[in-house]
Write a protein that holds these residues in place. Structure first.
Motif, PDB file in Angstrom:
ATOM      1  N   SER A  10      16.406  -6.997   5.896  1.00  0.00           N
ATOM      2  CA  SER A  10      15.464  -7.986   5.372  1.00  0.00           C
ATOM      3  C   SER A  10      14.065  -7.758   5.927  1.00  0.00           C
ATOM      4  O   SER A  10      13.065  -7.803   5.184  1.00  0.00           O
ATOM      5  CB  SER A  10      15.947  -9.396   5.695  1.00  0.00           C
ATOM      6  OG  SER A  10      17.122  -9.708   4.977  1.00  0.00           O
ATOM      7  N   LEU A  11      13.951  -7.511   7.224  1.00  0.00           N
ATOM      8  CA  LEU A  11      12.639  -7.265   7.813  1.00  0.00           C
ATOM      9  C   LEU A  11      12.066  -5.935   7.343  1.00  0.00           C
ATOM     10  O   LEU A  11      10.855  -5.805   7.120  1.00  0.00           O
ATOM     11  CB  LEU A  11      12.742  -7.282   9.338  1.00  0.00           C
ATOM     12  CG  LEU A  11      13.059  -8.637   9.977  1.00  0.00           C
ATOM     13  CD1 LEU A  11      13.183  -8.498  11.491  1.00  0.00           C
ATOM     14  CD2 LEU A  11      11.988  -9.670   9.641  1.00  0.00           C
ATOM     15  N   MET A  12      12.938  -4.931   7.168  1.00  0.00           N
ATOM     16  CA  MET A  12      12.473  -3.642   6.675  1.00  0.00           C
ATOM     17  C   MET A  12      11.909  -3.775   5.264  1.00  0.00           C
ATOM     18  O   MET A  12      10.842  -3.239   4.946  1.00  0.00           O
ATOM     19  CB  MET A  12      13.615  -2.618   6.692  1.00  0.00           C
ATOM     20  CG  MET A  12      13.160  -1.178   6.513  1.00  0.00           C
ATOM     21  SD  MET A  12      14.560  -0.031   6.494  1.00  0.00           S
ATOM     22  CE  MET A  12      15.261  -0.368   8.116  1.00  0.00           C
ATOM     23  N   VAL A  13      12.628  -4.518   4.423  1.00  0.00           N
ATOM     24  CA  VAL A  13      12.124  -4.767   3.071  1.00  0.00           C
ATOM     25  C   VAL A  13      10.786  -5.487   3.139  1.00  0.00           C
ATOM     26  O   VAL A  13       9.822  -5.134   2.446  1.00  0.00           O
ATOM     27  CB  VAL A  13      13.139  -5.580   2.249  1.00  0.00           C
ATOM     28  CG1 VAL A  13      12.515  -6.058   0.942  1.00  0.00           C
ATOM     29  CG2 VAL A  13      14.377  -4.753   1.956  1.00  0.00           C
ATOM     30  N   GLY A  14      10.716  -6.509   3.999  1.00  0.00           N
ATOM     31  CA  GLY A  14       9.481  -7.280   4.106  1.00  0.00           C
ATOM     32  C   GLY A  14       8.297  -6.433   4.532  1.00  0.00           C
ATOM     33  O   GLY A  14       7.234  -6.481   3.904  1.00  0.00           O
ATOM     34  N   ALA A  19       9.802  -1.044  -5.641  1.00  0.00           N
ATOM     35  CA  ALA A  19       9.684  -1.955  -6.780  1.00  0.00           C
ATOM     36  C   ALA A  19       9.060  -3.276  -6.365  1.00  0.00           C
ATOM     37  O   ALA A  19       8.167  -3.801  -7.047  1.00  0.00           O
ATOM     38  CB  ALA A  19      11.064  -2.184  -7.403  1.00  0.00           C
ATOM     39  N   ILE A  20       9.508  -3.828  -5.255  1.00  0.00           N
ATOM     40  CA  ILE A  20       8.938  -5.096  -4.794  1.00  0.00           C
ATOM     41  C   ILE A  20       7.480  -4.916  -4.392  1.00  0.00           C
ATOM     42  O   ILE A  20       6.614  -5.737  -4.737  1.00  0.00           O
ATOM     43  CB  ILE A  20       9.759  -5.664  -3.622  1.00  0.00           C
ATOM     44  CG1 ILE A  20      11.172  -6.016  -4.089  1.00  0.00           C
ATOM     45  CG2 ILE A  20       9.087  -6.900  -3.038  1.00  0.00           C
ATOM     46  CD1 ILE A  20      12.085  -6.522  -2.997  1.00  0.00           C
ATOM     47  N   GLY A  21       7.183  -3.819  -3.669  1.00  0.00           N
ATOM     48  CA  GLY A  21       5.803  -3.577  -3.274  1.00  0.00           C
ATOM     49  C   GLY A  21       4.881  -3.354  -4.456  1.00  0.00           C
ATOM     50  O   GLY A  21       3.719  -3.770  -4.445  1.00  0.00           O
ATOM     51  N   ALA A  22       5.412  -2.731  -5.510  1.00  0.00           N
ATOM     52  CA  ALA A  22       4.592  -2.410  -6.677  1.00  0.00           C
ATOM     53  C   ALA A  22       4.221  -3.634  -7.500  1.00  0.00           C
ATOM     54  O   ALA A  22       3.309  -3.562  -8.328  1.00  0.00           O
ATOM     55  CB  ALA A  22       5.320  -1.405  -7.574  1.00  0.00           C
ATOM     56  N   VAL A  23       4.893  -4.768  -7.295  1.00  0.00           N
ATOM     57  CA  VAL A  23       4.559  -5.968  -8.059  1.00  0.00           C
ATOM     58  C   VAL A  23       3.919  -7.044  -7.182  1.00  0.00           C
ATOM     59  O   VAL A  23       3.572  -8.108  -7.687  1.00  0.00           O
ATOM     60  CB  VAL A  23       5.812  -6.552  -8.750  1.00  0.00           C
ATOM     61  CG1 VAL A  23       6.407  -5.553  -9.714  1.00  0.00           C
ATOM     62  CG2 VAL A  23       6.840  -7.019  -7.732  1.00  0.00           C
ATOM     63  N   GLU A  24       3.749  -6.763  -5.891  1.00  0.00           N
ATOM     64  CA  GLU A  24       3.171  -7.757  -4.991  1.00  0.00           C
ATOM     65  C   GLU A  24       1.712  -7.462  -4.636  1.00  0.00           C
ATOM     66  O   GLU A  24       1.118  -8.189  -3.843  1.00  0.00           O
ATOM     67  CB  GLU A  24       3.999  -7.832  -3.696  1.00  0.00           C
ATOM     68  CG  GLU A  24       5.355  -8.487  -3.857  1.00  0.00           C
ATOM     69  CD  GLU A  24       5.256  -9.992  -4.061  1.00  0.00           C
ATOM     70  OE1 GLU A  24       4.245 -10.585  -3.626  1.00  0.00           O
ATOM     71  OE2 GLU A  24       6.177 -10.566  -4.654  1.00  0.00           O
ATOM     72  N   TRP A  25       1.118  -6.420  -5.230  1.00  0.00           N
ATOM     73  CA  TRP A  25      -0.224  -6.014  -4.839  1.00  0.00           C
ATOM     74  C   TRP A  25      -1.319  -6.696  -5.637  1.00  0.00           C
ATOM     75  O   TRP A  25      -2.509  -6.605  -5.287  1.00  0.00           O
ATOM     76  CB  TRP A  25      -0.381  -4.501  -4.987  1.00  0.00           C
ATOM     77  CG  TRP A  25      -0.254  -4.007  -6.414  1.00  0.00           C
ATOM     78  CD1 TRP A  25       0.885  -3.654  -7.052  1.00  0.00           C
ATOM     79  CD2 TRP A  25      -1.314  -3.807  -7.351  1.00  0.00           C
ATOM     80  NE1 TRP A  25       0.613  -3.243  -8.337  1.00  0.00           N
ATOM     81  CE2 TRP A  25      -0.728  -3.334  -8.544  1.00  0.00           C
ATOM     82  CE3 TRP A  25      -2.692  -3.985  -7.308  1.00  0.00           C
ATOM     83  CZ2 TRP A  25      -1.489  -3.038  -9.678  1.00  0.00           C
ATOM     84  CZ3 TRP A  25      -3.457  -3.692  -8.427  1.00  0.00           C
ATOM     85  CH2 TRP A  25      -2.851  -3.219  -9.594  1.00  0.00           C
ATOM     86  N   LEU A  26      -0.982  -7.397  -6.699  1.00  0.00           N
ATOM     87  CA  LEU A  26      -1.998  -7.906  -7.617  1.00  0.00           C
ATOM     88  C   LEU A  26      -2.902  -8.954  -6.968  1.00  0.00           C
ATOM     89  O   LEU A  26      -4.130  -8.899  -7.095  1.00  0.00           O
ATOM     90  CB  LEU A  26      -1.315  -8.486  -8.863  1.00  0.00           C
ATOM     91  CG  LEU A  26      -0.441  -7.488  -9.643  1.00  0.00           C
ATOM     92  CD1 LEU A  26       0.264  -8.177 -10.792  1.00  0.00           C
ATOM     93  CD2 LEU A  26      -1.288  -6.334 -10.152  1.00  0.00           C
ATOM     94  N   THR A  27      -2.312  -9.917  -6.282  1.00  0.00           N
ATOM     95  CA  THR A  27      -3.123 -10.941  -5.614  1.00  0.00           C
ATOM     96  C   THR A  27      -3.971 -10.329  -4.513  1.00  0.00           C
ATOM     97  O   THR A  27      -5.129 -10.716  -4.304  1.00  0.00           O
ATOM     98  CB  THR A  27      -2.223 -12.046  -5.040  1.00  0.00           C
ATOM     99  OG1 THR A  27      -1.426 -12.598  -6.088  1.00  0.00           O
ATOM    100  CG2 THR A  27      -3.047 -13.139  -4.397  1.00  0.00           C
ATOM    101  N   LEU A  43       1.345 -13.742   4.855  1.00  0.00           N
ATOM    102  CA  LEU A  43       1.907 -14.635   3.852  1.00  0.00           C
ATOM    103  C   LEU A  43       2.674 -13.860   2.775  1.00  0.00           C
ATOM    104  O   LEU A  43       3.492 -14.445   2.062  1.00  0.00           O
ATOM    105  CB  LEU A  43       0.792 -15.460   3.199  1.00  0.00           C
ATOM    106  CG  LEU A  43      -0.021 -16.344   4.156  1.00  0.00           C
ATOM    107  CD1 LEU A  43      -1.148 -17.053   3.412  1.00  0.00           C
ATOM    108  CD2 LEU A  43       0.868 -17.357   4.847  1.00  0.00           C
ATOM    109  N   THR A  44       2.398 -12.566   2.649  1.00  0.00           N
ATOM    110  CA  THR A  44       3.110 -11.738   1.676  1.00  0.00           C
ATOM    111  C   THR A  44       4.497 -11.367   2.188  1.00  0.00           C
ATOM    112  O   THR A  44       5.462 -11.318   1.402  1.00  0.00           O
ATOM    113  CB  THR A  44       2.304 -10.458   1.373  1.00  0.00           C
ATOM    114  OG1 THR A  44       1.023 -10.818   0.870  1.00  0.00           O
ATOM    115  CG2 THR A  44       3.017  -9.605   0.327  1.00  0.00           C
ATOM    116  N   ILE A  45       4.620 -11.110   3.484  1.00  0.00           N
ATOM    117  CA  ILE A  45       5.912 -10.709   4.052  1.00  0.00           C
ATOM    118  C   ILE A  45       7.006 -11.731   3.745  1.00  0.00           C
ATOM    119  O   ILE A  45       8.086 -11.352   3.277  1.00  0.00           O
ATOM    120  CB  ILE A  45       5.786 -10.456   5.564  1.00  0.00           C
ATOM    121  CG1 ILE A  45       4.898  -9.237   5.816  1.00  0.00           C
ATOM    122  CG2 ILE A  45       7.160 -10.228   6.190  1.00  0.00           C
ATOM    123  CD1 ILE A  45       4.586  -8.994   7.281  1.00  0.00           C
TER     124      ILE A  45
END
Length: 296
Positions: free
Chosen positions: A96-100, A162-170, A220-222
């Protein structure tokens, strides 16, 4: 005059502090943020040392025990296959932390570069780049990630990307707004007049001056990334058995919550405390890095 100088207590003069020292001093005064920081450091240390300090192997089964409540041998009980729940949670923290952290690093890299380039170049380049961001915002990101995992399989690396690629917009929008604010300041105009390349100005002058908001938003993203991974694991599209994450443990606990409530309570509690700690730390960093928070 000489006698006055001799009697002057030099030690009574207040020493000047840098901006980073001033921010660190304000952060130390925030008890919730500091408690959250210590908890997260402890959690990271436990995650790193898990293979050496875990009481059992993460896939070690004792079918004779089955799902047993907390006891002296198994402090947090065992699951339906007789696996130690404390060990599973400890190993789950690693994933979980690695993903975060890894997915946030991907989002941070893309978002900061995209926003800084768009904000500095401006004009049509800025318009096109931000319209792409607006278009991507309209996509259902959860469905996008689900499609990726269905097409390419439930690879852990794919999950990170995949998660990182959709969390960069903000992040891109935040950095662009900050760059638009500072790019007309004297030090940037001086760099332009000296003939420095746009990339050098962006990397050496603009990005370092927007790190404050970036650091705050990163904290706040993690938690949002960890929560997204937990949601995907809850749907069975994240980490696959026998490996475990907090989300997959919660998913398994929900199925048996009426008979074996400890299988849901303990991983859910750890996830909740971690998310609260990351948010408290983010709030503390936001206040500490805000120059207006200084009372001097």
């Amino acid at each position: 005059m000489t006698e006055f100088i001799k009697t002057l207590d030099i030690s009574a003069l207040e020493k000047g502090r840098s901006l980073s020292q001033d921010a660190a001093a304000r952060l130390r005064k925030n008890k919730m943020a500091m408690a959250s920081l210590y908890f997260l450091l402890l959690l990271i240390a436990i995650a790193i040392m898990t293979p050496w300090i875990a009481p059992y192997s993460y896939d070690e089964q004792d079918l004779a025990l089955a799902a047993s409540p907390p006891s002296a041998q198994h402090w947090l009980g065992t699951d339906t296959l007789g696996r130690d729940q404390l060990t599973r949670i400890m190993y789950g923290s690693r994933i979980s932390l690695m993903v975060g952290f890894i997915a946030t690093a991907v989002a941070l890299t893309i978002g900061v570069l995209w926003g800084a380039i768009a904000g500095f170049l401006g004009g049509r380049v800025d318009a096109v780049m931000m319209r792409i961001v607006d278009a991507l915002y309209a996509l259902p990101f959860t469905i996008f990630i689900i499609l990726l995992t269905v097409i390419f399989g439930s690879s852990m690396l794919l999950l990170f990307l995949a998660i990182g690629a959709v969390e960069w917009l903000t992040m891109a929008r935040i950095v662009r707004g900050q760059v638009l604010t500072i790019k007309r300041q004297e030090f940037v105009e001086a760099a332009i007049s000296m003939g420095l390349s746009p990339w050098r100005i962006i990397s050496r002058h603009l990005i370092p001056n927007v790190l404050g908001p970036v650091i705050v938003y990163t904290t706040l993203t993690i938690p949002s990334v960890i929560l997204l991974e937990s949601f995907l694991s809850f749907l069975g599209l994240g980490i696959q058995p026998p490996a475990s994450s907090w989300g997959s443990l919660i998913s398994g606990g929900v199925e048996t919550m009426e008979e074996y409530p400890w299988l849901l309570i303990f991983p859910g509690l750890v996830l909740t405390i971690t998310l609260f700690s990351l948010n408290f730390l983010g709030d503390g960093l936001r206040d500490a890095l805000d120059p207006r928070a200084s009372k001097d």
